[in-house]
Design an enzyme around this catalytic site. Structure first.
Site, PDB file in Angstrom:
ATOM      1  N   ILE A  12       6.530  -9.455  -4.997  1.00  0.00           N
ATOM      2  CA  ILE A  12       5.200  -9.960  -4.630  1.00  0.00           C
ATOM      3  C   ILE A  12       4.836 -11.182  -5.469  1.00  0.00           C
ATOM      4  CG2 ILE A  12       2.774  -9.352  -4.264  1.00  0.00           C
ATOM      5  CD1 ILE A  12       3.627  -6.416  -4.153  1.00  0.00           C
ATOM      6  N   ILE A  60       6.122  -8.654 -21.208  1.00  0.00           N
ATOM      7  CA  ILE A  60       4.648  -8.620 -21.359  1.00  0.00           C
ATOM      8  C   ILE A  60       4.218  -7.730 -22.531  1.00  0.00           C
ATOM      9  CG2 ILE A  60       3.899  -9.267 -19.012  1.00  0.00           C
ATOM     10  CD1 ILE A  60       3.362  -6.224 -18.547  1.00  0.00           C
ATOM     11  N   THR A 123      -2.147  -0.610  -7.153  1.00  0.00           N
ATOM     12  CA  THR A 123      -1.553  -0.043  -5.937  1.00  0.00           C
ATOM     13  C   THR A 123      -2.403   1.074  -5.326  1.00  0.00           C
ATOM     14  OG1 THR A 123       0.301   1.357  -5.227  1.00  0.00           O
ATOM     15  CG2 THR A 123      -0.145   1.337  -7.561  1.00  0.00           C
ATOM     16  N   ASP A 124      -2.256   1.283  -4.045  1.00  0.00           N
ATOM     17  CA  ASP A 124      -2.940   2.398  -3.363  1.00  0.00           C
ATOM     18  C   ASP A 124      -2.441   3.753  -3.850  1.00  0.00           C
ATOM     19  OD1 ASP A 124      -0.416   2.406  -2.152  1.00  0.00           O
ATOM     20  OD2 ASP A 124      -1.156   2.312  -0.100  1.00  0.00           O
ATOM     21  N   GLU A 125      -1.280   3.760  -4.527  1.00  0.00           N
ATOM     22  CA  GLU A 125      -0.704   5.044  -4.952  1.00  0.00           C
ATOM     23  C   GLU A 125      -1.537   5.722  -6.020  1.00  0.00           C
ATOM     24  OE1 GLU A 125       3.508   5.242  -5.220  1.00  0.00           O
ATOM     25  OE2 GLU A 125       3.760   3.508  -3.927  1.00  0.00           O
ATOM     26  N   TYR A 147       5.197   6.702 -11.769  1.00  0.00           N
ATOM     27  CA  TYR A 147       4.837   5.305 -11.465  1.00  0.00           C
ATOM     28  C   TYR A 147       3.347   5.199 -11.194  1.00  0.00           C
ATOM     29  CZ  TYR A 147       3.896   1.305  -8.395  1.00  0.00           C
ATOM     30  OH  TYR A 147       3.329   0.196  -7.807  1.00  0.00           O
ATOM     31  N   LYS A 151       0.299   3.285 -13.346  1.00  0.00           N
ATOM     32  CA  LYS A 151      -0.578   2.251 -12.774  1.00  0.00           C
ATOM     33  C   LYS A 151      -2.046   2.689 -12.878  1.00  0.00           C
ATOM     34  CE  LYS A 151       0.497  -1.095 -10.940  1.00  0.00           C
ATOM     35  NZ  LYS A 151       0.794  -2.459 -11.466  1.00  0.00           N
ATOM     36  N   ASN A 177       3.859  -3.105   0.542  1.00  0.00           N
ATOM     37  CA  ASN A 177       4.144  -4.453   1.033  1.00  0.00           C
ATOM     38  C   ASN A 177       5.535  -4.542   1.645  1.00  0.00           C
ATOM     39  OD1 ASN A 177       2.517  -7.025  -0.885  1.00  0.00           O
ATOM     40  ND2 ASN A 177       1.753  -4.991  -0.448  1.00  0.00           N
TER      41      ASN A 177
HETATM   42  P1  NAD Z   1       9.131  -5.856  -8.362  1.00  0.00           P
HETATM   43  O1  NAD Z   1       9.762  -4.636  -8.943  1.00  0.00           O
HETATM   44  O2  NAD Z   1       9.784  -6.540  -7.206  1.00  0.00           O
HETATM   45  O3  NAD Z   1       8.962  -6.975  -9.503  1.00  0.00           O
HETATM   46  C1  NAD Z   1       8.497  -6.675 -10.782  1.00  0.00           C
HETATM   47  C2  NAD Z   1       8.725  -7.899 -11.652  1.00  0.00           C
HETATM   48  O4  NAD Z   1       8.210  -7.632 -12.968  1.00  0.00           O
HETATM   49  C3  NAD Z   1      10.199  -8.261 -11.833  1.00  0.00           C
HETATM   50  O5  NAD Z   1      10.390  -9.654 -11.706  1.00  0.00           O
HETATM   51  C4  NAD Z   1      10.516  -7.817 -13.253  1.00  0.00           C
HETATM   52  O6  NAD Z   1      11.536  -8.566 -13.881  1.00  0.00           O
HETATM   53  C5  NAD Z   1       9.184  -8.021 -13.941  1.00  0.00           C
HETATM   54  N1  NAD Z   1       8.998  -7.177 -15.111  1.00  0.00           N
HETATM   55  C6  NAD Z   1       9.243  -5.838 -15.225  1.00  0.00           C
HETATM   56  N2  NAD Z   1       8.963  -5.424 -16.484  1.00  0.00           N
HETATM   57  C7  NAD Z   1       8.525  -6.518 -17.160  1.00  0.00           C
HETATM   58  C8  NAD Z   1       8.070  -6.718 -18.483  1.00  0.00           C
HETATM   59  N3  NAD Z   1       8.031  -5.706 -19.371  1.00  0.00           N
HETATM   60  N4  NAD Z   1       7.685  -7.962 -18.846  1.00  0.00           N
HETATM   61  C9  NAD Z   1       7.732  -8.986 -17.964  1.00  0.00           C
HETATM   62  N5  NAD Z   1       8.167  -8.858 -16.697  1.00  0.00           N
HETATM   63  C10 NAD Z   1       8.554  -7.631 -16.307  1.00  0.00           C
HETATM   64  O7  NAD Z   1       7.641  -5.437  -8.023  1.00  0.00           O
HETATM   65  P2  NAD Z   1       6.676  -5.878  -6.829  1.00  0.00           P
HETATM   66  O8  NAD Z   1       6.947  -5.028  -5.659  1.00  0.00           O
HETATM   67  O9  NAD Z   1       6.705  -7.359  -6.694  1.00  0.00           O
HETATM   68  O10 NAD Z   1       5.261  -5.420  -7.425  1.00  0.00           O
HETATM   69  C11 NAD Z   1       4.474  -6.315  -8.194  1.00  0.00           C
HETATM   70  C12 NAD Z   1       3.183  -5.639  -8.578  1.00  0.00           C
HETATM   71  O11 NAD Z   1       2.483  -5.228  -7.410  1.00  0.00           O
HETATM   72  C13 NAD Z   1       3.378  -4.364  -9.405  1.00  0.00           C
HETATM   73  O12 NAD Z   1       2.392  -4.323 -10.402  1.00  0.00           O
HETATM   74  C14 NAD Z   1       3.189  -3.239  -8.413  1.00  0.00           C
HETATM   75  O13 NAD Z   1       2.681  -2.087  -9.048  1.00  0.00           O
HETATM   76  C15 NAD Z   1       2.172  -3.844  -7.468  1.00  0.00           C
HETATM   77  N6  NAD Z   1       2.207  -3.367  -6.079  1.00  0.00           N
HETATM   78  C16 NAD Z   1       3.380  -3.322  -5.388  1.00  0.00           C
HETATM   79  C17 NAD Z   1       3.382  -2.904  -4.051  1.00  0.00           C
HETATM   80  C18 NAD Z   1       4.642  -2.897  -3.214  1.00  0.00           C
HETATM   81  O14 NAD Z   1       4.613  -2.432  -2.084  1.00  0.00           O
HETATM   82  N7  NAD Z   1       5.766  -3.431  -3.696  1.00  0.00           N
HETATM   83  C19 NAD Z   1       2.183  -2.528  -3.451  1.00  0.00           C
HETATM   84  C20 NAD Z   1       0.996  -2.579  -4.199  1.00  0.00           C
HETATM   85  C21 NAD Z   1       1.032  -3.005  -5.516  1.00  0.00           C
HETATM   86  P1  TYD Z   2       9.128   3.214  -1.014  1.00  0.00           P
HETATM   87  O1  TYD Z   2       9.557   1.949  -0.382  1.00  0.00           O
HETATM   88  O2  TYD Z   2       9.903   3.758  -2.159  1.00  0.00           O
HETATM   89  O3  TYD Z   2       7.588   3.021  -1.388  1.00  0.00           O
HETATM   90  P2  TYD Z   2       6.498   4.107  -1.913  1.00  0.00           P
HETATM   91  O4  TYD Z   2       7.185   5.333  -2.335  1.00  0.00           O
HETATM   92  O5  TYD Z   2       5.943   3.368  -3.070  1.00  0.00           O
HETATM   93  O6  TYD Z   2       5.545   4.290  -0.791  1.00  0.00           O
HETATM   94  O7  TYD Z   2       9.073   4.353   0.099  1.00  0.00           O
HETATM   95  C1  TYD Z   2       8.271   4.191   1.250  1.00  0.00           C
HETATM   96  C2  TYD Z   2       8.392   5.453   2.079  1.00  0.00           C
HETATM   97  O8  TYD Z   2       9.743   5.588   2.540  1.00  0.00           O
HETATM   98  C3  TYD Z   2       8.092   6.717   1.302  1.00  0.00           C
HETATM   99  O9  TYD Z   2       7.430   7.643   2.154  1.00  0.00           O
HETATM  100  C4  TYD Z   2       9.455   7.244   0.933  1.00  0.00           C
HETATM  101  C5  TYD Z   2      10.327   6.817   2.098  1.00  0.00           C
HETATM  102  N1  TYD Z   2      11.746   6.548   1.762  1.00  0.00           N
HETATM  103  C6  TYD Z   2      12.764   7.159   2.510  1.00  0.00           C
HETATM  104  O10 TYD Z   2      12.518   7.937   3.458  1.00  0.00           O
HETATM  105  N2  TYD Z   2      14.055   6.881   2.178  1.00  0.00           N
HETATM  106  C7  TYD Z   2      14.391   6.055   1.137  1.00  0.00           C
HETATM  107  O11 TYD Z   2      15.598   5.859   0.883  1.00  0.00           O
HETATM  108  C8  TYD Z   2      13.338   5.429   0.389  1.00  0.00           C
HETATM  109  C9  TYD Z   2      13.647   4.513  -0.751  1.00  0.00           C
HETATM  110  C10 TYD Z   2      12.030   5.719   0.746  1.00  0.00           C
END
Ligand code: NAD
Ligand code: TYD
Length: 333
Positions: A12, A60, A123-125, A147, A151, A177
């Site tokens: 993101i 960080i 996050t919504d989680e 996780y 958060k 996302n």
């Molecule tokens: P991601 O795992 O793709 O990326 C995380 C990034 O943070 C990586 O580039 C990693 O190198 C960096 N990082 C990890 N630990 C670090 C540290 N100690 N210091 C500096 N950098 C560090 O994650 P994402 O999916 O892009 O998520 C980004 C943010 O959005 C997170 O805070 C996550 O909780 C939140 N979020 C994610 C989703 C989703 O669906 N992916 C949804 C809602 C919120």
């Molecule tokens: P994920 O992408 O891990 O996001 P989150 O757990 O943060 O919502 O998983 C999204 C949904 O997909 C969740 O209900 C778990 C399911 N899932 C599978 O069924 N198989 C898989 O291999 C993974 C990684 C997730």
């Protein structure tokens, strides 16, 4: 405006940097990232040469490195986190450290220094499973996984800094996302790339868990709006309302790729698996946010991107780090 974006080499964060550099010509971005397994500078190769963009490799949790990078910045936007629920079940420690202690360091940086604001990406989680209706920002926090708990802890710390010190902090809570540059451990890029290689899609349990598959561009636009117009001490949910059970998501994805449904393989469920997430995003909508992608469009655009960008994910999936994770997570399921 000069932003310190932490975790900008992840999924993101990198999409957010692309958006900011494209739409805010006068803005500068410093990207501070530790480059864990999830951080990938290839996500930013299109902006490498942009003079408004600089990269700093740091953690960080390292207060000195953060203070140095933050010097001269107006705001911090924190994406840095350990983010994968399954990894948090295997090894929770890194989540507590980065997601909570790291957020603490950023809060202290804002409290003590000259940075004007922290935007905390959450996050919504944190609300846990929402079986009916939708969670608004006042809902209780009932995180299920390490996780989500890390958060939620960070969110509470942020709010305490506002209450106690008036440290300006805005929190956004995004839904699941999807889009370009998502590490292929998360379900949509995992399923898309497995399908492209003719490999099974490991569906946890009955596949009836519901997620709001929001396009990353919509999420990033929401974060930008919260940065522009959000009130300090407030929380803003960001979900497009693209609710879909995982099994339906997998079927649509396979149709999009022209692959057979027989690739879906039901495997052992995730412990503590949240059945449904759903957000009430009317607060942000009230500021003018409107998603551009519905569920079908978000999924189709995402799947197409993985089909067209093997250069991005093939090196990740063929690497030993990823393969070891895959074996550990899926071999016994
Ligand atoms: P991601 O795992 O793709 O990326 C995380 C990034 O943070 C990586 O580039 C990693 O190198 C960096 N990082 C990890 N630990 C670090 C540290 N100690 N210091 C500096 N950098 C560090 O994650 P994402 O999916 O892009 O998520 C980004 C943010 O959005 C997170 O805070 C996550 O909780 C939140 N979020 C994610 C989703 C989703 O669906 N992916 C949804 C809602 C919120
Ligand atoms: P994920 O992408 O891990 O996001 P989150 O757990 O943060 O919502 O998983 C999204 C949904 O997909 C969740 O209900 C778990 C399911 N899932 C599978 O069924 N198989 C898989 O291999 C993974 C990684 C997730």
């Amino acid at each position: 405006m000069k932003l310190l974006v932490t975790g900008g080499a992840g999924f993101i964060g990198s999409n957010f940097i692309h958006l900011v550099l494209a739409e805010r010509p006068g803005w500068e971005v410093v990207n501070l990232d530790k480059l864990t397994y999830a951080g990938n500078l290839a996500n930013l190769k299109h902006v490498e040469g942009d003079r408004r963009y600089t990269f700093v490799k740091a953690d960080i949790c390292d207060a000195k490195a953060v203070a140095e990078a933050a010097a001269g910045c107006d705001v911090i936007v924190n994406f840095a986190a350990e983010t994968h629920v399954d990894r948090s079940i295997m090894e929770p420690m890194a989540f507590l450290r980065t997601d909570m202690e790291g957020t603490f360091v950023l809060l202290e940086t804002v409290r003590e220094g000259t940075v004007g604001k922290l935007l905390q990406v959450s996050t919504d989680e944190v609300y846990g499973s929402i079986l009916e209706g939708a969670a608004n920002e006042g809902f209780p926090l009932r995180p299920s996984s390490p996780y989500a708990a890390s958060k939620a802890g960070a969110d509470l710390l942020c709010l305490s800094y506002w209450t106690t010190y008036r440290t300006p902090v805005v929190i956004t809570r995004g839904a699941n996302n999807i889009g370009p540059y998502q590490y292929p451990e998360k379900v949509v890029p995992l399923f898309a790339t497995n399908a492209l290689d003719g490999m099974p899609l490991p569906m946890y349990g009955d596949g009836m868990q519901v997620r709001d598959y929001t396009h990353v561009e919509d999420h990033c636009r929401g974060i930008l709006l919260a940065l522009d117009k959000g009130e300090p001490g407030e929380v803003y949910n960001i979900g497009a309302g693209n609710e879909m059970p995982n099994i339906e998501m997998a079927r649509l994805l396979l149709v999009e790729l022209g692959k057979p449904e027989s690739l879906i393989e039901h495997v052992k469920d995730r412990p503590g698996h949240d059945r449904r997430y759903a957000l009430d995003s009317s607060r942000l909508r009230g500021l003018g946010w409107e998603p551009r992608y519905d569920a079908t469009k978000a999924l189709a655009a995402t799947v197409r991107w993985y089909a067209e960008n093997r250069w991005w994910w093939e090196p990740i999936k063929s690497g030993e780090l990823y393969r070891a994770y895959y074996r550990r997570q899926y071999e016994e399921r």
